[in-house]
Motif scaffolding. Sequence first.
Motif, mmCIF file in Angstrom:
data_model
loop_
_atom_site.group_PDB
_atom_site.id
_atom_site.type_symbol
_atom_site.label_atom_id
_atom_site.label_comp_id
_atom_site.label_asym_id
_atom_site.label_seq_id
_atom_site.Cartn_x
_atom_site.Cartn_y
_atom_site.Cartn_z
ATOM 1 N N SER A 54 0.819 -1.216 0.000
ATOM 2 C CA SER A 54 0.000 0.000 0.000
ATOM 3 C C SER A 54 0.850 1.262 0.000
ATOM 4 N N GLY A 55 2.131 1.108 0.320
ATOM 5 C CA GLY A 55 2.982 2.280 0.470
ATOM 6 C C GLY A 55 2.969 2.862 1.871
ATOM 7 N N ALA A 56 2.174 2.277 2.751
ATOM 8 C CA ALA A 56 2.027 2.835 4.093
ATOM 9 C C ALA A 56 3.257 2.589 4.966
ATOM 10 N N ARG A 57 4.005 1.537 4.639
ATOM 11 C CA ARG A 57 5.172 1.205 5.473
ATOM 12 C C ARG A 57 6.413 1.176 4.600
ATOM 13 N N THR A 58 7.473 1.771 5.109
ATOM 14 C CA THR A 58 8.764 1.757 4.424
ATOM 15 C C THR A 58 9.875 1.439 5.413
ATOM 16 N N GLN A 59 10.979 0.990 4.865
ATOM 17 C CA GLN A 59 12.141 0.691 5.693
ATOM 18 C C GLN A 59 13.390 1.000 4.884
ATOM 19 N N TYR A 60 14.422 1.501 5.568
ATOM 20 C CA TYR A 60 15.654 1.882 4.883
ATOM 21 C C TYR A 60 16.864 1.314 5.598
ATOM 22 N N ALA A 61 17.894 1.058 4.828
ATOM 23 C CA ALA A 61 19.179 0.719 5.420
ATOM 24 C C ALA A 61 19.734 1.966 6.088
ATOM 25 N N ASP A 62 20.474 1.773 7.162
ATOM 26 C CA ASP A 62 21.031 2.911 7.891
ATOM 27 C C ASP A 62 21.887 3.797 6.986
ATOM 28 N N ALA A 63 22.572 3.185 6.030
ATOM 29 C CA ALA A 63 23.490 3.936 5.174
ATOM 30 C C ALA A 63 22.791 4.944 4.265
ATOM 31 N N VAL A 64 21.490 4.744 4.034
ATOM 32 C CA VAL A 64 20.776 5.638 3.109
ATOM 33 C C VAL A 64 19.654 6.412 3.790
ATOM 34 N N LYS A 65 19.415 6.136 5.044
ATOM 35 C CA LYS A 65 18.317 6.782 5.761
ATOM 36 C C LYS A 65 18.494 8.290 5.748
ATOM 37 N N GLY A 66 17.413 8.995 5.414
ATOM 38 C CA GLY A 66 17.464 10.450 5.359
ATOM 39 C C GLY A 66 17.909 11.005 4.023
ATOM 40 N N ARG A 67 18.445 10.143 3.147
ATOM 41 C CA ARG A 67 18.903 10.589 1.823
ATOM 42 C C ARG A 67 18.084 9.967 0.698
ATOM 43 N N PHE A 68 17.642 8.727 0.877
ATOM 44 C CA PHE A 68 16.890 8.014 -0.158
ATOM 45 C C PHE A 68 15.421 7.909 0.253
ATOM 46 N N THR A 69 14.546 7.922 -0.746
ATOM 47 C CA THR A 69 13.113 7.752 -0.499
ATOM 48 C C THR A 69 12.533 6.769 -1.493
ATOM 49 N N ILE A 70 11.899 5.737 -0.978
ATOM 50 C CA ILE A 70 11.234 4.763 -1.840
ATOM 51 C C ILE A 70 9.753 5.115 -1.929
#
Length: 121
Positions: A54-70
């Motif tokens: 649904s797009g309601a939940r996302t998760q990021y690797a620490d190395a890209v958190k705050g810079r990448f958006t899915i």
Amino acid sequence: QARLVESGGGLVQAGGSLRLSCAASGRSFSSNAMAWFRQAPGKEREFVAAISWSGARTQYADAVKGRFTISRDNAKNTVYLQMNNLKASDPALYYCAAGRWSSGPFSGDYWGQGTQVTVSS
């Protein structure tokens, strides 16, 4: 036959931005979780980001958190990865995947061929 095709990779200066796209064909992946992974030469493939169906939940690797958006557009059967402030540690072949993601790690069932991202200093 289900296919995932990535695009949008290229050469960018450090600090720049790229937007990767992953277009699905052959079937709808609107009920699947989607994810991006990357693999640099000589390294193992690593998880970058995941998004629920649904797009309601996302998760990021620490190395890209705050810079990448899915993000995803189910009407277009496409998932995106907006990459900002690219660093020397980001160059790799970026793959998208469709699969399952509930309480544990994302598990890919379908994989694309990848798109290359290169960062110049």
